[in-house]
Design an enzyme around this catalytic site. Structure first.
Site, mmCIF file in Angstrom:
data_model
loop_
_atom_site.group_PDB
_atom_site.id
_atom_site.type_symbol
_atom_site.label_atom_id
_atom_site.label_comp_id
_atom_site.label_asym_id
_atom_site.label_seq_id
_atom_site.Cartn_x
_atom_site.Cartn_y
_atom_site.Cartn_z
ATOM 1 N N HIS A 53 0.571 -1.188 0.055
ATOM 2 C CA HIS A 53 -0.078 0.045 0.137
ATOM 3 C C HIS A 53 0.924 1.316 -0.014
ATOM 4 C CE1 HIS A 53 -3.982 -2.053 0.885
ATOM 5 N NE2 HIS A 53 -3.115 -2.707 1.401
ATOM 6 N N ASN A 125 -10.329 -2.865 2.786
ATOM 7 C CA ASN A 125 -10.121 -2.807 1.410
ATOM 8 C C ASN A 125 -11.447 -2.272 0.879
ATOM 9 O OD1 ASN A 125 -7.327 -3.558 1.108
ATOM 10 N ND2 ASN A 125 -7.760 -5.546 1.321
#
Length: 497
Positions: A53, A125
């Site tokens: 990420h 997510n």
């Protein structure tokens, strides 16, 4: 007002354009400490990027409770009418900091709620499931998403080789390769806590829970071709969309819903309710509306508030707890540990991470970059227990006992037919055009893979649905025919989308 330039020690800077030299032609003097400070600081302006990420975008905003769920939780953040400041960060999973925003990838969806009892982080997510159900496999999975150690290129071979050996991945891969694999921007996608968490109320009654943040802007997604064209124009499309929206007063909103399962219900399902690769059917556990999330401010300094933001599932508050979810249990350790490595021992004292309403009072001492005091007004209280009125534990906030089902191992089957049930239902929901785009997206992603890896993945898809496997196989064969029809070059194939 005149702002006077100084060194980091507060001394006036006499020139920010010219180095001190021994004469008109030099050389530069070593005593020019102002030059040395400027150069040395530049060398240290970067910190390690996140292993996963790394590319992200963030906003500040608020969460307002609109519906009463106090029957399920005593968490003060959910008191009806409560408004809580929130910091968000959205991200891609695989790409480095310089990666394009509009790549086909899962998106991270993280929120930090600055509650009156401390920070609560939702670290999820844009999909309700994940590739894996056990943290033991996570480092290997992430290596397949990063660069090959020899070629330094992304490796579709590694990705599909790993996925084919872990059939539990097929649910998430189906979502990734579907239309929802490339959201137009963070405003046009949902967010999920993904894991199973728990809530408990004032009576000490526990409930299992799933968190869903549903976009009010509606879903919108790019095709591979549209994303490829966009990336050719800009690699920063998400950041541009967010900044432009906030600048124009168009504040994105999401509605928070929860799914609630009574504690005693766990284990009665054909699927494991603590398995991150599974969803809870809405017909069994319907969505319950909670409140509204509005993100309405671009942080004044991106590095300070977004790059330094440290989200972790370990940040919970009284009334919100964990579950036997194996991936969640692993992340409780690994996320906070990653932040200590990346940002330092006292990362939660940084402005992005420090609680607002609550006061930090702990006995964590010293270490690199201790830039705050926490002696509670009495330097003698540096250990516990002590007689100097230092902070003490608060047993009134203890979590109710977690009832563990001894029959949980009945789900621990490697070749588990349950892994194919929900992907099959998802595949059957797609219409013919959606299925064809799914097949084509696979062909674009699997093009460089060896025949052996392709066959192993077809075998996984076959167990989901014969039409699924046949469609992906046909799309791959059609692409191979097109590739064979053009002149061969010596360039290595690079996957698109």
């Amino acid at each position: 007002m005149t702002h006077r330039l100084t060194t980091t020690a507060g001394a006036p800077v006499t020139s920010n354009a010219n180095s001190q030299t021994a004469g008109e032609r030099g050389p530069v003097l070593l005593q020019d400490y102002q030059l040395l400070e400027k150069l040395a600081h530049q060398n240290r302006e970067r910190i390690p990027e996140r292993v996963v990420h790394a590319k992200g975008w963030g906003l500040e905003g608020k969460f307002t409770v609109t519906h009463d769920i106090t029957q399920y939780t005593c968490a003060k953040v959910f008191k009806p009418g409560t408004t809580t400041d929130v910091l968000s960060r959205w991200s891609t999973v695989a790409g480095e900091q310089g990666a394009a925003d509009a790549e086909r990838d899962v998106r991270g969806f993280s929120l930090k709620f600055y509650t009156e009892d401390g920070n609560w982080d939702v670290v999820g997510n844009n999909t309700p499931v994940f590739f894996l159900r056990d943290a033991m496999k996570f480092p290997d999975f992430i290596r397949t998403q990063k660069r090959h150690p020899k070629t330094n290129l992304r490796s579709p071979e590694a990705m599909f080789d790993f996925w084919a050996a872990q059939p539990e991945c097929v649910h998430q891969v189906t979502i990734l390769m579907s239309d929802r694999g490339i959201p137009v921007n963070p405003m046009r996608m949902n967010g999920y806590g993904s894991h199973t968490y728990s809530l408990w109320n004032e009576k000490g009654e526990r409930y299992w829970v799933k968190f869903h943040f549903k976009t009010q802007q509606g879903h919108a997604h790019y095709t591979n071709a549209e994303a490829e064209t966009l990336i050719g124009k800009t690699r920063e499309s998400y950041q541009e969309d967010l900044v432009n929206a906030i600048g124009g007063g168009d504040f994105p909103k999401w509605t928070l819903y929860i799914q609630v399962m009574p504690e005693a219900d766990a284990g009665k399902q054909a699927y494991n309710p603590f398995d991150l690769t599974k969803v809870w059917p809405h017909g069994d556990y319907p969505l319950i509306e909670v409140g509204e999330l509005e993100m309405n401010k671009v942080p004044e300094n991106y590095f300070q508030m977004v790059e330094n933001a440290a989200f972790s599932p370990s940040n919970v508050v009284p009334g919100i707890g964990f579950s036997p979810d194996k991936m969640l249990q692993g992340r409780i350790f690994s996320y906070a540990d990653a932040h200590r490595y990346r940002l330092g021992t006292h990362y939660e004292a940084l402005p992005a991470n420090a609680p607002k309403a609550a006061t930090m009072q702990h006995y964590h001492k010293d270490g690199s970059m201790r830039f705050f005091t926490n002696d509670f007004g009495n330097p003698d209280a540096y250990y516990e227990p002590n007689q100097f009125d230092g902070p003490t534990a608060q047993p009134e906030f203890v979590e109710p006992p977690l009832r563990i089902d001894g029959d949980a191992d009945r789900y621990a089957v490697e070749d588990n037919e349950a892994d194919y049930v929900q992907p099959r239902a998802l595949f059957n929901m797609f219409d013919a055009e959606q299925k064809q785009r799914l097949f084509n997206n696979y062909a674009a992603a699997m093009g460089p893979c060896s025949d052996g890896v392709k066959e192993r993945w077809y075998a996984v898809l076959e167990r989901v649905h014969p039409d699924y496997a046949a469609g992906v196989r046909a799309a791959n064969e059609a692409q191979n025919s097109d590739v064979n029809a053009v002149p061969v070059t010596n360039e290595s194939p690079v996957p698109k989308g």
